[in-house]
Design a protein around this motif. Structure first.
Motif, PDB file in Angstrom:
ATOM      1  N   ASP A 140       0.845  -1.185   0.000  1.00  0.00           N
ATOM      2  CA  ASP A 140       0.000   0.000   0.000  1.00  0.00           C
ATOM      3  C   ASP A 140       0.889   1.247   0.000  1.00  0.00           C
ATOM      4  N   TYR A 143      -1.042   7.171  -3.446  1.00  0.00           N
ATOM      5  CA  TYR A 143      -1.233   7.142  -4.902  1.00  0.00           C
ATOM      6  C   TYR A 143      -2.196   8.235  -5.358  1.00  0.00           C
ATOM      7  N   THR A 144      -3.451   8.162  -4.959  1.00  0.00           N
ATOM      8  CA  THR A 144      -4.440   9.098  -5.493  1.00  0.00           C
ATOM      9  C   THR A 144      -4.145  10.540  -5.097  1.00  0.00           C
ATOM     10  N   TYR A 157      -2.634   6.517   2.137  1.00  0.00           N
ATOM     11  CA  TYR A 157      -2.122   5.320   1.479  1.00  0.00           C
ATOM     12  C   TYR A 157      -3.305   4.593   0.839  1.00  0.00           C
ATOM     13  N   ASP A 158      -3.159   4.266  -0.431  1.00  0.00           N
ATOM     14  CA  ASP A 158      -4.187   3.483  -1.113  1.00  0.00           C
ATOM     15  C   ASP A 158      -3.806   2.005  -1.084  1.00  0.00           C
ATOM     16  N   SER A 159      -4.797   1.144  -1.076  1.00  0.00           N
ATOM     17  CA  SER A 159      -4.514  -0.288  -1.114  1.00  0.00           C
ATOM     18  C   SER A 159      -3.834  -0.648  -2.428  1.00  0.00           C
ATOM     19  N   THR A 162      -6.210  -0.941  -5.262  1.00  0.00           N
ATOM     20  CA  THR A 162      -6.627   0.351  -5.795  1.00  0.00           C
ATOM     21  C   THR A 162      -5.559   0.941  -6.715  1.00  0.00           C
ATOM     22  N   VAL A 163      -4.296   0.807  -6.309  1.00  0.00           N
ATOM     23  CA  VAL A 163      -3.200   1.346  -7.112  1.00  0.00           C
ATOM     24  C   VAL A 163      -3.138   0.659  -8.467  1.00  0.00           C
TER      25      VAL A 163
END
Length: 478
Positions: A140, A143-144, A157-159, A162-163
């Motif tokens: 993780d 990203y967004t 933190y994105d999973s 998701t990334v």
């Protein structure tokens, strides 16, 4: 109502100071220095800086190349015993985010302001590649919100799921806006300003990510290949330029070559030397150098994770360094190869994600890997004829995993990801490893994140698992 009376001298002083400030700004403008970033320079510098990180000390020589047992250490062996320096972990994170994500986000924005969609597409593709490397390494990650640091000083933190899904969408969008016939770009040292090449690189990354998610979400993986087929399957082919940076002489030399100018503490791993010998693989003489001891005729690898005393007793001159194809100053750095593309298609065919003959694609992939180093003809035919190399559809992960591991010797970070995903080859943990008989499965987060982005760091750890080298990332199911 009282009127606010401002003395004239205050108004005069304020006016005078404002005028002085404007005059100082005018005087301090350097007419010879550009006030706007030029996209070609930003692209050229961004490629060099980030490929340097990809092939540099922190991300490869002191970490992934040791973990996947391509290289070993004969001096200062702590990293080979799974004790990475905190600076190595920090540098990978800092360099990729500050030099990579930030610069290529700027390039994509410049593409918009200059009405050149090709610069925008290249910025998105390079940024996506860096995000893919980061999530492969850490799990993780921010990203967004990471590309907008002015707004998000402490990005969430994105999973990993998701990334990957976000990157698939971004890469597809980048391919759609590429215009090969016009809007030329400059400064591209990776694919020589060839926009069809950038389409193929982006699509190759899409296939790479599709296999990353295939165990977790086979339907989504299949959808990627279905989309690519609908777009015409624009992928790397035989004879196409692969994504690689051709280094020059100092100060633009290969980071491995720069390392060898002052250090001599790395050797090729005994693990890969033994495998190459067992398969009579002619790449041995390319991957490894003969020991410098006079009269040496055999390649000698070093066991990973030796103690300092044991390693030093082997002797610098009696063990093999990595071959000149990787240590010379002008050796290229490979980012995505035709061989890798074929291995991906072979596995996709075996999994039923595409139509095709997995065994044929596997054989083509091995031939492409050999050709990458100038080996063709009978030596390749003889190699492929061996029962130990013959494709086994009942255990395709072993067949593809072992041969892909051998082929990815020039891409340690990608090899580290694929070894975790495919679980082949079966590697023995470092001899005196510090992980109680286990092997690293990721990098830990840098200490700066705990200090400066603590709440989001803790949320990521709670979701993913303890912040340890041995914690599996989302794609690593088995």
């Amino acid at each position: 109502m009282k009127k606010l009376l401002i003395p004239f001298y205050i108004i005069f002083a304020a006016t005078l100071l404002a005028g002085c400030q404007k005059e100082l700004e005018r005087v301090n403008i350097n007419p010879n220095e550009p006030t706007e970033v030029q996209p070609d320079y930003l692209l050229s510098n961004g490629i060099k800086a980030n490929v340097d990180t990809y092939w540099g000390t922190d991300a490869t020589m002191e970490t992934s190349l040791l973990y996947v047992q391509y290289w070993a250490k004969i001096q200062y062996p702590d990293p080979d015993r799974y004790i990475p320096a905190t600076t190595n972990i920090q540098n990978v994170w800092n360099n990729f985010y500050a030099q990579g994500i930030a610069d290529f986000t700027t390039l994509a924005q410049l593409g918009d302001s200059l009405h050149n969609p090709n610069y925008k597409a290249v910025g998105i593709i390079m940024r996506s590649w860096i995000f893919q490397v980061l999530t492969d390494l850490y799990g993780d990650i921010p990203y967004t919100q990471a590309a907008n640091i002015q707004r998000y000083l402490t990005p969430v933190y994105d999973s990993q799921a998701t990334v990957y899904r976000g990157l698939l969408s971004e890469l597809k969008g980048a391919v759609q806006i590429i215009s090969p016939a016009d809007n030329a770009i400059q400064g591209d040292s990776l694919l020589a300003n060839n926009m069809n090449g950038w389409k193929k690189f982006a699509n190759g990354l899409r296939t790479r990510i599709a296999l990353r998610i295939a165990d977790r979400d086979p339907a989504a993986a299949k959808a990627v290949f279905t989309e690519l087929a609908a777009e015409g399957n624009i992928l790397l082919g035989a004879g196409d330029r692969e994504a690689k940076l051709n280094y020059l002489t100092s100060p633009n030399q290969n980071p491995v070559g720069r390392n060898r100018e002052t250090r001599n503490d790395y050797r090729i791993s005994k693990t890969i030397v033994d495998k190459l010998k067992a398969l009579k693989d002619p790449r041995l003489s390319i991957y490894a150098a003969l020991p410098t001891e006079p009269g040496s005729t055999d390649y000698v690898g070093v066991t990973n994770g030796l103690s300092a005393d044991s390693a030093s007793r082997l002797g610098f001159s009696k063990t093999s360094d990595v071959g000149a194809a990787f240590t010379a100053s002008q050796s290229p750095a490979w980012v995505f190869t035709y061989a890798e593309q074929l291995f991906i298609l072979a596995e996709a065919a075996q999994r039923g994600l595409i139509s095709g003959n997995a065994a044929d694609l596997y054989t083509q992939a091995i031939r492409a890997s050999f050709k990458q180093y100038g080996i063709t003809g009978k030596p390749v035919d003889d190699y492929l004829a061996q029962p130990a190399v013959t494709y086994d559809p009942t255990n395709y992960k072993k067949s593809i995993g072992e041969q892909k591991w051998l082929a990815l010797f020039s891409e340690g970070l990608e090899a580290f990801a694929e070894w975790r995903r495919l679980d082949y080859p079966k590697l023995t943990p470092a001899y005196t490893g510090a992980l109680q008989g286990k092997m690293p499965l990721r990098l830990t987060y840098p200490s700066s994140e705990q200090a400066l982005n603590g709440a989001n760091y803790k949320a990521a750890v709670a979701r993913q698992g303890a912040d340890l080298l041995t914690t599996k990332v989302w794609f690593d199911m088995y």
